[in-house]
Motif scaffolding. Structure first.
Motif, PDB file in Angstrom:
ATOM      1  N   LYS A  71       0.845  -1.190   0.000  1.00 22.61           N
ATOM      2  CA  LYS A  71       0.000   0.000   0.000  1.00 22.61           C
ATOM      3  C   LYS A  71       0.889   1.252   0.000  1.00 22.61           C
ATOM      4  O   LYS A  71       1.863   1.324   0.751  1.00 22.61           O
ATOM      5  CB  LYS A  71      -0.889  -0.029   1.238  1.00 22.61           C
ATOM      6  N   ASN A 117       7.489   5.843  -1.362  1.00 22.76           N
ATOM      7  CA  ASN A 117       6.691   5.019  -2.277  1.00 22.76           C
ATOM      8  C   ASN A 117       7.569   4.334  -3.322  1.00 22.76           C
ATOM      9  O   ASN A 117       7.323   3.183  -3.676  1.00 22.76           O
ATOM     10  CB  ASN A 117       5.586   5.846  -2.935  1.00 22.76           C
ATOM     11  N   ARG A 170       3.453  -2.215   7.322  1.00 24.19           N
ATOM     12  CA  ARG A 170       3.058  -3.052   6.184  1.00 24.19           C
ATOM     13  C   ARG A 170       3.202  -4.541   6.522  1.00 24.19           C
ATOM     14  O   ARG A 170       2.370  -5.349   6.150  1.00 24.19           O
ATOM     15  CB  ARG A 170       3.924  -2.760   4.951  1.00 24.19           C
ATOM     16  N   GLU A 173       0.336  -5.539   8.817  1.00 23.03           N
ATOM     17  CA  GLU A 173      -0.913  -5.655   8.049  1.00 23.03           C
ATOM     18  C   GLU A 173      -0.948  -6.949   7.257  1.00 23.03           C
ATOM     19  O   GLU A 173      -1.994  -7.557   7.091  1.00 23.03           O
ATOM     20  CB  GLU A 173      -1.065  -4.458   7.113  1.00 23.03           C
ATOM     21  N   HIS A 174       0.209  -7.356   6.758  1.00 23.67           N
ATOM     22  CA  HIS A 174       0.288  -8.575   5.958  1.00 23.67           C
ATOM     23  C   HIS A 174       0.028  -9.785   6.833  1.00 23.67           C
ATOM     24  O   HIS A 174      -0.648 -10.708   6.489  1.00 23.67           O
ATOM     25  CB  HIS A 174       1.651  -8.686   5.288  1.00 23.67           C
TER      26      HIS A 174
END
Length: 174
Positions: A71, A117, A170, A173-174
């Protein structure tokens, strides 16, 4: 040139001082190195640990992670991370103090978002963010004459710390 065990040097070869020069000697040295690297672990095996490890790993291989990109980073996410940074912490090799990060302008924030990013997109953690400055601090109330009365303290890059927090989020979240 490959290092070779002097005891392995065969009579008539060109091995000198543990180094080999001929192709056959290089091949033998490489072969010996591979054999040593891939020896079976000595017994006794910890069967319970092996079973536990296999049970932990099995679901991962049954459902491999998606290859989708993580994301993207949002401005609020960066502000939230910066807000939690301790202003007392010294700056690292990048020389960016936490106080300066807390006062960043929208232009700087935009640059940081693009940078983070791109790092996520290319699965890259810049080498410069892995470098640390290590200083030694004297333990309170201890005699400064003795080395055991000091402790190391590392100063990491401020941008690296922020990106680590993004990666940590991240991964969770995974």
């Amino acid at each position: 040139m490959l290092p070779c065990d002097p005891q392995e040097a065969v009579a008539g070869t060109t091995a000198t001082k543990g180094l080999v020069f001929s192709n056959i000697d290089k091949t033998n040295a490489f072969n010996h190195n591979l054999e040593e690297s891939f020896l079976e672990n000595a017994e006794p095996y910890d069967t319970d640990h092996i079973v536990l490890t296999e049970n932990e790993i099995e679901p991962y291989f049954a459902f491999p992670p998606s290859t989708a990109s993580p994301k993207p980073v949002a401005p609020a996410e960066i502000y939230e991370i910066i807000e939690k940074l301790n202003i007392q912490n010294a700056s690292g090799p990048d020389k960016i103090p936490v106080k300066a990060l807390k006062l960043i302008t929208p232009n700087v924030l935009t640059f940081m978002i693009k940078l983070f990013n791109k790092c996520l997109l290319f699965l890259h953690f810049p080498t410069a963010w892995k470098i640390t400055n290590i200083i030694v601090l004297r333990k309170p109330g201890k005699d400064p004459k003795f080395p055991q009365n000091y402790r190391p303290s590392s100063r990491l890059s401020s941008l690296g710390k922020i990106f680590e927090k993004i990666l940590q989020k991240r991964i969770k979240e995974h």
